[in-house]
Design an enzyme around this catalytic site. Structure first.
Site, PDB file in Angstrom:
ATOM      1  N   HIS A 276     -13.277   2.234   2.736  1.00  0.00           N
ATOM      2  CA  HIS A 276     -12.380   3.017   3.633  1.00  0.00           C
ATOM      3  C   HIS A 276     -13.063   3.240   4.968  1.00  0.00           C
ATOM      4  O   HIS A 276     -13.477   2.227   5.708  1.00  0.00           O
ATOM      5  CB  HIS A 276     -12.014   4.326   2.646  1.00  0.00           C
ATOM      6  CG  HIS A 276     -10.711   4.957   3.107  1.00  0.00           C
ATOM      7  ND1 HIS A 276     -11.050   6.265   3.789  1.00  0.00           N
ATOM      8  CD2 HIS A 276      -9.580   4.683   2.910  1.00  0.00           C
ATOM      9  CE1 HIS A 276      -9.785   6.285   4.060  1.00  0.00           C
ATOM     10  NE2 HIS A 276      -8.786   5.543   3.659  1.00  0.00           N
TER      11      HIS A 276
ATOM     12  N   HIS B 191       0.790  -1.128   0.128  1.00  0.00           N
ATOM     13  CA  HIS B 191      -0.012  -0.151   0.129  1.00  0.00           C
ATOM     14  C   HIS B 191       0.690   1.280   0.342  1.00  0.00           C
ATOM     15  O   HIS B 191       1.506   1.331   0.683  1.00  0.00           O
ATOM     16  CB  HIS B 191      -0.934   0.166   1.258  1.00  0.00           C
ATOM     17  CG  HIS B 191      -1.999   0.907   1.101  1.00  0.00           C
ATOM     18  ND1 HIS B 191      -3.112   0.731   0.539  1.00  0.00           N
ATOM     19  CD2 HIS B 191      -1.945   2.278   1.500  1.00  0.00           C
ATOM     20  CE1 HIS B 191      -4.041   1.660   0.572  1.00  0.00           C
ATOM     21  NE2 HIS B 191      -3.289   3.044   1.131  1.00  0.00           N
TER      22      HIS B 191
ATOM     23  N   ASP C 154       0.232   5.578  -0.810  1.00  0.00           N
ATOM     24  CA  ASP C 154      -0.543   6.722  -1.460  1.00  0.00           C
ATOM     25  C   ASP C 154       0.091   8.004  -2.176  1.00  0.00           C
ATOM     26  O   ASP C 154      -0.578   9.181  -2.089  1.00  0.00           O
ATOM     27  CB  ASP C 154      -1.474   7.147  -0.145  1.00  0.00           C
ATOM     28  CG  ASP C 154      -2.615   6.573   0.169  1.00  0.00           C
ATOM     29  OD1 ASP C 154      -3.405   6.217  -0.848  1.00  0.00           O
ATOM     30  OD2 ASP C 154      -2.681   5.843   1.197  1.00  0.00           O
TER      31      ASP C 154
ATOM     32  N   ASP D 244       2.265   1.820   3.805  1.00  0.00           N
ATOM     33  CA  ASP D 244       1.287   3.003   4.055  1.00  0.00           C
ATOM     34  C   ASP D 244       1.918   4.334   3.662  1.00  0.00           C
ATOM     35  O   ASP D 244       1.399   5.378   4.377  1.00  0.00           O
ATOM     36  CB  ASP D 244       0.349   3.038   5.157  1.00  0.00           C
ATOM     37  CG  ASP D 244      -0.906   3.722   5.237  1.00  0.00           C
ATOM     38  OD1 ASP D 244      -1.381   4.119   3.959  1.00  0.00           O
ATOM     39  OD2 ASP D 244      -1.528   3.730   6.139  1.00  0.00           O
TER      40      ASP D 244
ATOM     41  N   GLU E 216      -9.135   1.904  -3.227  1.00  0.00           N
ATOM     42  CA  GLU E 216      -9.079   1.867  -1.681  1.00  0.00           C
ATOM     43  C   GLU E 216     -10.516   2.508  -1.237  1.00  0.00           C
ATOM     44  O   GLU E 216     -10.725   3.728  -1.300  1.00  0.00           O
ATOM     45  CB  GLU E 216      -7.926   2.704  -1.091  1.00  0.00           C
ATOM     46  CG  GLU E 216      -8.025   2.629   0.460  1.00  0.00           C
ATOM     47  CD  GLU E 216      -6.860   3.528   1.030  1.00  0.00           C
ATOM     48  OE1 GLU E 216      -6.142   4.169   0.603  1.00  0.00           O
ATOM     49  OE2 GLU E 216      -6.423   2.986   2.305  1.00  0.00           O
TER      50      GLU E 216
ATOM     51  N   HIS F 257      -9.154  -1.739   6.579  1.00  0.00           N
ATOM     52  CA  HIS F 257     -10.252  -0.626   6.756  1.00  0.00           C
ATOM     53  C   HIS F 257     -11.621  -1.360   6.940  1.00  0.00           C
ATOM     54  O   HIS F 257     -12.764  -0.481   7.132  1.00  0.00           O
ATOM     55  CB  HIS F 257     -10.447   0.490   5.330  1.00  0.00           C
ATOM     56  CG  HIS F 257      -9.511   1.135   5.565  1.00  0.00           C
ATOM     57  ND1 HIS F 257      -9.353   2.424   6.344  1.00  0.00           N
ATOM     58  CD2 HIS F 257      -8.309   1.550   4.464  1.00  0.00           C
ATOM     59  CE1 HIS F 257      -7.963   3.310   5.928  1.00  0.00           C
ATOM     60  NE2 HIS F 257      -7.470   2.440   5.058  1.00  0.00           N
TER      61      HIS F 257
ATOM     62  N   HIS G  82      -2.905  -3.107   4.465  1.00  0.00           N
ATOM     63  CA  HIS G  82      -2.097  -2.211   5.288  1.00  0.00           C
ATOM     64  C   HIS G  82      -2.711  -2.088   6.800  1.00  0.00           C
ATOM     65  O   HIS G  82      -3.450  -1.143   7.083  1.00  0.00           O
ATOM     66  CB  HIS G  82      -1.867  -0.896   4.765  1.00  0.00           C
ATOM     67  CG  HIS G  82      -3.059   0.024   4.074  1.00  0.00           C
ATOM     68  ND1 HIS G  82      -4.096  -0.613   3.536  1.00  0.00           N
ATOM     69  CD2 HIS G  82      -3.326   1.054   4.500  1.00  0.00           C
ATOM     70  CE1 HIS G  82      -4.789   0.344   3.098  1.00  0.00           C
ATOM     71  NE2 HIS G  82      -4.761   1.146   3.879  1.00  0.00           N
TER      72      HIS G  82
END
Ligand SMILES: *[C@@H]1O[C@H](CO)[C@@H](O)[C@H](O)[C@H]1NC(C)=O
Ligand SMILES: *[C@@H]1O[C@H](CO)[C@@H](O)[C@H](O)[C@H]1NC(C)=O
Ligand SMILES: *[C@@H]1O[C@H](CO)[C@@H](O)[C@H](O)[C@H]1NC(C)=O
Ligand SMILES: *[C@@H]1O[C@H](CO)[C@@H](O)[C@H](O)[C@H]1NC(C)=O
Ligand SMILES: [Zn+2]
Length: 425
Positions: free
Chosen positions: A172, A43, A45, A308, A145, A218, A239
């Site tokens: 999420h 993961h 971002d 993450d 996600e 999540h 993650h």
């Protein structure tokens, strides 16, 4: 006075000491290990950071050196990252509104990013991934996600698959009409029971049929547990860390880890300080405690790494960006993790899951695309066109008083701050 002979003996003795003591430092061993087994990270971002800082204008981004982010190609290389799952993420606030468009824009961004740089390559299969590794490229996998991205439509899910999406987390931080989130930051679709509705099960079945990895990070534990029961393919937490070590709802409790293992799944440990130490600060030793604990409960073959980076705001001392992964491997070597355990953690365990997900796809060829639709009363969304009773909106011309709000610069930047606030907490 020393004879030249004895000087020479002394010299030979001294220079050969490293050979006899030979023990390579853990640091060297970690780097060697990662050269042979470069990381597949679950993961990242970076796309979100590019949205926040560059509004997706890639011509302004030097992908080799991105100051505003913890990720760029130079640091991925230093960190021996060979495959990166890039999250395409849109805020929960877009649920029921323009989530699908925003998701498409993020997919487009990852595709442009991975086409632009020589060292990156978009991959869509196990074989692609292996071949990109042979070419010494960094493979990009696209991962959605949050299930709100599909706007409760299996057709949209399939089209995302066609675009190259190979993994999706069911939620999420917001519930969807069909699955439940780990945290209740958003007051939408609250429910007590039925954490994976009939439509939710259809989503999981369709992901199995397509060969898209189901990601439970999540999701609420109940939703995760229901999914583990329902899925035919192994699933991942891309993650998340150990709830026994830090009791945050985003982490995974031991009972759920055991269910994950039964399904041959994978937990990719999240490095976000708040999930590691439950505090603002953490160190590498705290991170290794999660690995030790999870290994004790379900063994090293069910563990991976999902850093993450760029999805959270604080990382442990010594693990501040993607170039630092070798320091984590060094710590695990110091804790007597075997080379075999670690090459599993770094990549083999993920490859096993990815392959099994594809095998399930390949064994599903007799199954036709699902035509399941969510009952309209379960979405109650006034933004959707009611196909049985379509109302054509009246557009007023600007002279007759329609107003457009032009957002000011301060407004835009506060939106960006909000965006980052709700990233991953
Ligand atoms: C994108 O960045 C380029 C290079 O800096 C710039 O010329 C262009 O105007 C930007 N586009 C937008 C829409 O901001
Ligand atoms: C939840 O499930 C329990 C037991 O299965 C049941 O008694 C209860 O009525 C359900 N609640 C709702 C809101 O459906
Ligand atoms: C890491 O932090 C923990 C507290 O979270 C502390 O007990 C430990 O001594 C630290 N270890 C190192 C190596 O700094
Ligand atoms: C690692 O293994 C060695 C040799 O088996 C042992 O002496 C040492 O105590 C172990 N260290 C840890 C941290 O478990
Ligand atoms: Zn996240």
């Amino acid at each position: 006075m020393l004879s030249s002979w004895s000087v020479m003996c002394l010299w030979i003795l001294l220079t050969s000491i490293p050979l006899f003591t030979s023990a390579k430092s853990e640091k060297e061993r970690a780097l060697e290990l990662m050269k042979d087994s470069p990381l597949i990270d679950g993961h990242n971002d970076l796309p979100l950071k590019i949205t926040i800082h560059y509004r997706n204008n890639l011509s302004r981004v030097d992908l080799y050196n991105i100051n505003e982010a913890a990720t760029d190609i130079s640091r991925l290389k230093t960190g021996h990252v060979q495959t990166q799952m890039f999250a395409v993420y849109v805020l929960c606030g877009a649920q029921g509104k323009d989530a699908v468009r925003l998701t498409l824009e993020q997919i487009d961004l990852v595709k442009r990013m991975c086409n632009k740089a020589q060292d990156l390559e978009l991959v869509k299969s196990y074989d692609d991934l292996i071949s990109s590794s042979m070419k010494h490229k960094i493979a990009c996998l696209i991962s959605i996600e949050g299930g709100h991205s599909i706007d409760s439509s299996l057709a949209v899910l399939r089209m995302f698959y066609d675009l190259g999406v190979r993994s999706m987390s069911l939620t999420h931080n917001c519930n969807t009409p069909w699955a439940e989130a780990a945290t209740d930051l958003y007051n939408v679709f609250q429910r007590e029971n039925n954490s994976l509705t009939q439509f939710g099960k259809a989503v999981v079945e369709e992901m199995n049929r397509l060969g898209m990895i189901v990601d439970l990070s999540h999701s609420s534990w109940e939703t995760a547990s229901a999914t583990l029961k329902h899925s035919r393919a192994p699933v991942i937490f891309s993650h998340s860390s150990s709830h026994s070590i830090c009791n945050h709802k985003r982490n995974v409790p031991d009972w759920l880890l055991r269910e994950l293992k039964k399904k041959n799944g994978l937990i990719m440990v999240n490095l976000y300080s708040k999930f590691i130490s439950c505090g603002k600060e953490a160190n590498i030793s705290d991170v290794a405690d999660h690995f030790d604990h999870i290994r004790k409960i379900i063994g090293a073959k069910s563990i991976g790494i999902g850093g993450d980076f760029d999805g959270a705001d604080s990382f442990p001392q010594g693990l501040k960006d993607v170039s630092k992964y070798p320091a984590l491997i060094e710590e695990l070597l110091k804790r007597n993790w075997s080379k075999e355990d670690l090459s599993g953690v770094l990549r083999e365990n993920f490859l096993r899951v990815f392959k099994e997900v594809e095998n399930v796809r390949d064994s599903s060829t007799k199954q036709t695309p699902s035509e399941e639709q969510i009952p309209p009363k379960e979405i109650h969304n006034s933004c959707r066109l009611d196909l049985e009773n379509p109302i054509i909106p009246v557009v007023r011309s600007s002279t007759s008083g329609a107003r457009f709000i032009v957002p000011s610069l301060p407004l835009i930047s506060s939106l960006l701050v909000l965006y980052s606030l709700f990233m991953n907490k």
